[in-house]
Scaffold this active site. Structure first.
Site, mmCIF file in Angstrom:
data_model
loop_
_atom_site.group_PDB
_atom_site.id
_atom_site.type_symbol
_atom_site.label_atom_id
_atom_site.label_comp_id
_atom_site.label_asym_id
_atom_site.label_seq_id
_atom_site.Cartn_x
_atom_site.Cartn_y
_atom_site.Cartn_z
ATOM 1 N N PRO A 1 -4.370 -3.586 -4.777
ATOM 2 C CA PRO A 1 -3.046 -4.247 -4.850
ATOM 3 C C PRO A 1 -2.826 -5.327 -3.792
ATOM 4 C CG PRO A 1 -2.836 -2.121 -3.792
ATOM 5 C CD PRO A 1 -4.291 -2.252 -4.181
ATOM 6 N N CYS A 2 -3.518 -6.430 -3.950
ATOM 7 C CA CYS A 2 -3.310 -7.535 -3.012
ATOM 8 C C CYS A 2 -1.922 -8.142 -3.190
ATOM 9 C CB CYS A 2 -4.379 -8.599 -3.210
ATOM 10 S SG CYS A 2 -4.415 -9.304 -4.853
#
Length: 176
Positions: A129-130
DNA sequence: ACTATTCCGGTAA
DNA sequence: TTACCGGAATAGT
């Protein structure tokens, strides 16, 4: 390498292309990217079926419940050592929360700019989850796009905002 | 020589 | 006082 295409419910066009291959006797994700109007490739081997199901299943779980935690194995070795360190840190940000590039940089004893760089190079968006990393002054960038500059025909920033909204994450937005 | 950044000082309303 | 630039500092690729 096997590649599968799944739809992604932001609009009708948007899809996720997920590829994986065997590495050291195991199947690992080798990349995730956004695309539009692509057809699923037919070159998948039959013994990959259960892994494909696992991928599709986890995606559905996440889409119906944003707090779902992925357990899909990703081939981190495709990144540099530094990138692996950042990506690992990304997986530890809970759904619904965000961190700034600067804050994450402080934790990892590096610079905000370097963190942004490693996020930009994330090979596994959504899974890793950047999108949970934002700038101190607003939403930050996604897939190379920023608030000012959109490079291609996909509006990546819109996707980032959709993901954050899906997770009910709040961030300071003083500019956009 | 590039970045998906951030911080601080100057200036103007 | 707040708001908005401009530039330097920064670390990894």
């Amino acid at each position: 390498m096997t590649k599968i295409i799944t739809s992604f419910p932001i609009d009708k066009q948007l899809q996720l292309s997920i590829s994986f291959s065997a590495a050291e006797d195991k199947l690992l994700l080798s990349g995730v990217r956004y695309c539009q109007n692509e057809r699923e490739s037919i070159n998948s081997e039959p013994n990959h079926d259960s892994f494909i199901q696992k991928i599709k299943n986890e995606l559905e779980c996440y889409l119906s419940d944003a707090s779902f935690q992925f357990s899909l194995p990703c081939n981190f070795q495709l990144g540099t050592l530094f990138q692996q360190k950042v990506w690992q840190a990304l997986t530890e940000i809970p759904s619904g929360e965000v961190k700034t590039y600067g804050a994450l940089a402080k934790e990892l004893d590096t610079s905000a700019r370097a963190v942004g760089n490693a996020c930009r190079r994330n090979l596994f968006p959504v899974i890793i989850p950047c999108h949970r990393v934002v700038s101190a002054s607003g939403v930050g960038g996604y897939a190379g796009d920023t608030l000012d500059v959109q490079k291609g025909d996909i509006n990546f920033l819109r996707i980032k905002q959709w993901l954050l909204a899906h997770e009910a994450a709040l961030y300071e937005k003083r500019k956009g």
